[in-house]
Design a protein around this motif. Structure first.
Motif, PDB file in Angstrom:
ATOM      1  N   GLN A  67       0.845  -1.201   0.000  1.00 48.51           N
ATOM      2  CA  GLN A  67       0.000   0.000   0.000  1.00 48.51           C
ATOM      3  C   GLN A  67       0.888   1.262   0.000  1.00 48.51           C
ATOM      4  OE1 GLN A  67      -2.676  -1.003   3.512  1.00 48.51           O
ATOM      5  NE2 GLN A  67      -4.194  -0.377   1.985  1.00 48.51           N
ATOM      6  N   ALA A  68       0.210   2.403  -0.113  1.00 49.26           N
ATOM      7  CA  ALA A  68       0.918   3.684  -0.070  1.00 49.26           C
ATOM      8  C   ALA A  68       0.312   4.526   1.044  1.00 49.26           C
ATOM      9  CB  ALA A  68       0.762   4.400  -1.402  1.00 49.26           C
ATOM     10  N   PHE A  69       0.994   5.584   1.411  1.00 47.65           N
ATOM     11  CA  PHE A  69       0.395   6.549   2.331  1.00 47.65           C
ATOM     12  C   PHE A  69       0.613   7.951   1.762  1.00 47.65           C
ATOM     13  CE2 PHE A  69       4.148   8.314   4.571  1.00 47.65           C
ATOM     14  CZ  PHE A  69       5.110   7.386   4.209  1.00 47.65           C
ATOM     15  N   GLY A  70      -0.151   8.902   2.264  1.00 51.07           N
ATOM     16  CA  GLY A  70      -0.073  10.258   1.741  1.00 51.07           C
ATOM     17  C   GLY A  70       0.736  11.161   2.656  1.00 51.07           C
ATOM     18  N   VAL A  71       1.478  12.078   2.042  1.00 53.74           N
ATOM     19  CA  VAL A  71       2.190  13.113   2.799  1.00 53.74           C
ATOM     20  C   VAL A  71       1.676  14.458   2.296  1.00 53.74           C
ATOM     21  CG1 VAL A  71       4.437  14.182   3.246  1.00 53.74           C
ATOM     22  CG2 VAL A  71       4.252  11.686   3.078  1.00 53.74           C
ATOM     23  N   VAL A  72       1.304  15.329   3.225  1.00 55.90           N
ATOM     24  CA  VAL A  72       0.812  16.652   2.826  1.00 55.90           C
ATOM     25  C   VAL A  72       1.918  17.678   3.097  1.00 55.90           C
ATOM     26  CG1 VAL A  72      -1.084  18.305   3.013  1.00 55.90           C
ATOM     27  CG2 VAL A  72      -1.457  15.899   3.661  1.00 55.90           C
ATOM     28  N   PRO A  73       2.522  18.208   2.020  1.00 56.07           N
ATOM     29  CA  PRO A  73       3.577  19.212   2.256  1.00 56.07           C
ATOM     30  C   PRO A  73       2.968  20.496   2.805  1.00 56.07           C
ATOM     31  CG  PRO A  73       3.513  18.488  -0.067  1.00 56.07           C
ATOM     32  CD  PRO A  73       2.280  17.976   0.599  1.00 56.07           C
ATOM     33  N   PRO A  74       3.723  21.212   3.620  1.00 50.68           N
ATOM     34  CA  PRO A  74       3.189  22.487   4.121  1.00 50.68           C
ATOM     35  C   PRO A  74       3.142  23.524   2.999  1.00 50.68           C
ATOM     36  CG  PRO A  74       5.466  22.192   4.816  1.00 50.68           C
ATOM     37  CD  PRO A  74       5.096  20.941   4.063  1.00 50.68           C
ATOM     38  N   GLY A  75       2.388  24.561   3.211  1.00 50.41           N
ATOM     39  CA  GLY A  75       2.361  25.661   2.233  1.00 50.41           C
ATOM     40  C   GLY A  75       1.281  25.502   1.182  1.00 50.41           C
ATOM     41  N   ARG A  86       0.589  13.850  -1.443  1.00 56.35           N
ATOM     42  CA  ARG A  86       1.268  13.037  -2.459  1.00 56.35           C
ATOM     43  C   ARG A  86       1.389  11.624  -1.906  1.00 56.35           C
ATOM     44  NH1 ARG A  86       1.554  18.494  -3.328  1.00 56.35           N
ATOM     45  NH2 ARG A  86       2.906  19.048  -5.076  1.00 56.35           N
ATOM     46  N   LEU A  87       1.168  10.650  -2.778  1.00 58.00           N
ATOM     47  CA  LEU A  87       1.232   9.259  -2.329  1.00 58.00           C
ATOM     48  C   LEU A  87       2.648   8.705  -2.444  1.00 58.00           C
ATOM     49  CD1 LEU A  87      -2.012   7.617  -3.749  1.00 58.00           C
ATOM     50  CD2 LEU A  87      -1.537   8.348  -1.408  1.00 58.00           C
ATOM     51  N   TYR A  88       3.073   8.022  -1.409  1.00 56.84           N
ATOM     52  CA  TYR A  88       4.376   7.356  -1.404  1.00 56.84           C
ATOM     53  C   TYR A  88       4.185   5.896  -1.014  1.00 56.84           C
ATOM     54  CZ  TYR A  88       6.647  11.765  -2.127  1.00 56.84           C
ATOM     55  OH  TYR A  88       7.052  12.945  -2.703  1.00 56.84           O
ATOM     56  N   SER A  89       4.854   5.007  -1.746  1.00 51.08           N
ATOM     57  CA  SER A  89       4.761   3.570  -1.433  1.00 51.08           C
ATOM     58  C   SER A  89       5.377   3.294  -0.072  1.00 51.08           C
ATOM     59  CB  SER A  89       5.553   2.739  -2.446  1.00 51.08           C
ATOM     60  OG  SER A  89       4.955   2.775  -3.691  1.00 51.08           O
ATOM     61  N   LEU A  90       4.742   2.421   0.656  1.00 47.58           N
ATOM     62  CA  LEU A  90       5.353   1.968   1.907  1.00 47.58           C
ATOM     63  C   LEU A  90       6.582   1.131   1.572  1.00 47.58           C
ATOM     64  CD1 LEU A  90       2.123   0.763   3.671  1.00 47.58           C
ATOM     65  CD2 LEU A  90       3.695   2.430   4.680  1.00 47.58           C
ATOM     66  N   CYS A 108      12.166   7.806  -0.961  1.00 54.63           N
ATOM     67  CA  CYS A 108      11.806   9.049  -1.656  1.00 54.63           C
ATOM     68  C   CYS A 108      13.002   9.581  -2.455  1.00 54.63           C
ATOM     69  CB  CYS A 108      11.360  10.076  -0.612  1.00 54.63           C
ATOM     70  SG  CYS A 108      10.771  11.599  -1.339  1.00 54.63           S
ATOM     71  N   LYS A 109      12.765   9.828  -3.734  1.00 53.70           N
ATOM     72  CA  LYS A 109      13.834  10.365  -4.587  1.00 53.70           C
ATOM     73  C   LYS A 109      13.609  11.860  -4.782  1.00 53.70           C
ATOM     74  CE  LYS A 109      16.066   9.640  -9.012  1.00 53.70           C
ATOM     75  NZ  LYS A 109      16.215   8.751 -10.147  1.00 53.70           N
ATOM     76  N   ARG A 110      14.648  12.640  -4.560  1.00 55.64           N
ATOM     77  CA  ARG A 110      14.511  14.087  -4.774  1.00 55.64           C
ATOM     78  C   ARG A 110      14.233  14.351  -6.243  1.00 55.64           C
ATOM     79  NH1 ARG A 110      16.230  17.462  -0.609  1.00 55.64           N
ATOM     80  NH2 ARG A 110      17.595  16.470   0.926  1.00 55.64           N
ATOM     81  N   ALA A 111      13.174  15.120  -6.514  1.00 51.52           N
ATOM     82  CA  ALA A 111      12.909  15.540  -7.887  1.00 51.52           C
ATOM     83  C   ALA A 111      13.668  16.828  -8.132  1.00 51.52           C
ATOM     84  CB  ALA A 111      11.419  15.732  -8.107  1.00 51.52           C
ATOM     85  N   VAL A 112      14.714  16.746  -8.932  1.00 54.30           N
ATOM     86  CA  VAL A 112      15.544  17.905  -9.261  1.00 54.30           C
ATOM     87  C   VAL A 112      15.597  17.992 -10.778  1.00 54.30           C
ATOM     88  CG1 VAL A 112      17.843  18.951  -9.043  1.00 54.30           C
ATOM     89  CG2 VAL A 112      16.959  17.479  -7.205  1.00 54.30           C
ATOM     90  N   VAL A 125       8.218  19.752  -5.004  1.00 55.73           N
ATOM     91  CA  VAL A 125       7.794  20.282  -3.692  1.00 55.73           C
ATOM     92  C   VAL A 125       7.814  19.195  -2.623  1.00 55.73           C
ATOM     93  CG1 VAL A 125       5.818  21.234  -2.429  1.00 55.73           C
ATOM     94  CG2 VAL A 125       6.387  22.092  -4.707  1.00 55.73           C
ATOM     95  N   ALA A 126       7.095  18.111  -2.887  1.00 57.56           N
ATOM     96  CA  ALA A 126       6.916  17.122  -1.821  1.00 57.56           C
ATOM     97  C   ALA A 126       8.187  16.312  -1.588  1.00 57.56           C
ATOM     98  CB  ALA A 126       5.759  16.197  -2.168  1.00 57.56           C
ATOM     99  N   SER A 127       8.841  15.886  -2.690  1.00 59.20           N
ATOM    100  CA  SER A 127       9.995  14.991  -2.496  1.00 59.20           C
ATOM    101  C   SER A 127      11.113  15.722  -1.741  1.00 59.20           C
ATOM    102  CB  SER A 127      10.496  14.458  -3.837  1.00 59.20           C
ATOM    103  OG  SER A 127      11.044  15.495  -4.608  1.00 59.20           O
ATOM    104  N   ASN A 128      11.336  16.991  -2.058  1.00 60.49           N
ATOM    105  CA  ASN A 128      12.413  17.708  -1.364  1.00 60.49           C
ATOM    106  C   ASN A 128      12.033  18.070   0.067  1.00 60.49           C
ATOM    107  OD1 ASN A 128      14.794  18.034  -3.215  1.00 60.49           O
ATOM    108  ND2 ASN A 128      13.074  18.560  -4.555  1.00 60.49           N
ATOM    109  N   TYR A 129      10.743  18.311   0.278  1.00 56.28           N
ATOM    110  CA  TYR A 129      10.274  18.525   1.656  1.00 56.28           C
ATOM    111  C   TYR A 129      10.550  17.258   2.489  1.00 56.28           C
ATOM    112  CZ  TYR A 129       6.796  18.266   5.395  1.00 56.28           C
ATOM    113  OH  TYR A 129       6.183  18.079   6.597  1.00 56.28           O
TER     114      TYR A 129
END
Ligand code: A2P
Length: 321
Positions: A67-75, A86-90, A108-112, A125-129
């Motif tokens: 399954q995945a879980f969600g992370v809510v970035p601030p801002g 954003r959904l991230y795989s467990l 989590c891979k940084r999106a650059v 936004v989310a990956s770097n947070y």
């Protein structure tokens, strides 16, 4: 519980909890650790393993591997709206990193990148947070999500071949741990693909598991350089060729399941290779193909998938752009 057991070897998947925490009302988790997933700093990408304590929230004990879980970035986003989850795989096993379901993790891979029009630096936004979070930091989380990409209810009834590219390794990290913890006796094979050897994720952990568990095989497929075994420019599906002697008996087993996770398009190459090495009922365990398609395997394209080339329930897919 799913009741589709008509085809031999069809997995019975467990019922899972969905959205124990709704995306509109995320709960607070606390970061336990944040570490690089690669052995050194030579990788061109940055992929981190982040563990989050969700104890006391409805996520605790309710997240199942796959399954995945969600992370809510601030801002806020560019429309001044709060960021969506954003959904991230467990990456954690079902029992969590702590063995009690209280600590979940992801890969989590940084999106650059560069803005494609302006040529300026773009940071996801989310990956770097997430990759910047430090132990003790609070993070808003929700979920879990997903009910199809799961291990079967009775894992010892099956054998497993896992194909991963890049961060697609995340669910398999937890799945292999779950299977070993459950005392599964059948064959478990993990095939991991990355551009360079320095990009291999959780590499030492899998090497260590392979040493300790006779039924677990770990193969790598490095696409842009020569590997230690002399092979060069390998995609995961090429391991079906280089290791045919070892993998064919497992593929032919009526108990075997195939899981694929990673870059969209990888499934096509795997399907083609399977269609080349398996015949008749052996292939039909995984793929139902129209005769015209079988006559021209080299020219299969993604548009044919789920039409002329249909994966069976013995093939579980999670691919993303
Ligand atoms: P390449 O990019 O050399 O063509 P990452 O997510 O870390 O970039 O890794 C993805 C890996 O999957 C890379 O080794 C990449 O190779 C490989 N890859 C890309 N496209 C496919 C495909 N269609 N089938 C299998 N592997 C692929």
């Amino acid at each position: 519980m799913s009741t589709d057991t008509t085809t031999p070897g069809t997995p019975v998947l467990p019922e899972v909890k969905m959205n124990a925490v709704k995306p509109t009302a995320p709960v607070i988790g606390r970061v336990v650790s944040n570490e690089l997933c690669t052995a050194g700093r030579k990788s061109a990408g940055f992929v981190r393993h982040i563990s989050i304590d969700v104890s006391g929230t409805p996520l605790a004990g309710n997240c199942r591997v796959g399954q995945a879980f969600g992370v809510v970035p601030p801002g806020e986003d560019r429309n001044s709206k709060p960021h969506k989850p954003r959904l991230y795989s467990l990456a954690s096993p079902t029992a969590g990193e702590d063995g009690e379901g209280n600590v979940i993790s992801t890969t989590c891979k940084r999106a650059v990148d560069e803005h494609w029009e302006t040529g300026k630096l773009f940071l996801g936004v989310a990956s770097n947070y997430i990759c910047d979070l430090a132990p003790g930091d609070e993070v808003r989380v929700c979920g879990p999500n997903g009910k199809r990409f799961l291990l079967p209810d009775d894992p010892d009834q099956h054998e497993y071949i896992f194909f991963a590219t890049g961060t697609g390794i995340a669910p398999f990290r937890g799945m292999v741990q779950d299977l070993i913890a459950a005392g599964v006796t059948g064959r478990i094979t993990l095939i991991m693909g990355t551009p360079y050897a320095t990009d291999l994720l959780y590499h030492s952990m899998f090497l260590d598991m392979e040493q300790k568990h006779e039924n677990f095989t770990y193969l790598t497929a490095v696409s842009r350089e020569k590997q230690d075994d002399g092979h060069s420019k390998l995609y995961v599906q090429d391991r079906l060729d280089t290791h045919a002697e070892q993998l064919l008996p497992q593929l032919r087993s009526e108990k075997n399941l195939i899981y694929i996770c990673g870059i969209a398009g990888m499934e096509l190459g795997i399907f083609k290779q399977l269609a080349k090495i398996l015949r008749g009922s052996e292939l039909e365990q995984y793929l139902v193909c129209e005769p015209e398609a079988l006559a021209d395997i080299d020219n299969w394209d993604r548009k044919m998938l789920h039409k002329q080339v249909k994966p069976t329930k013995r093939m579980l897919l999670e691919v993303y752009a």
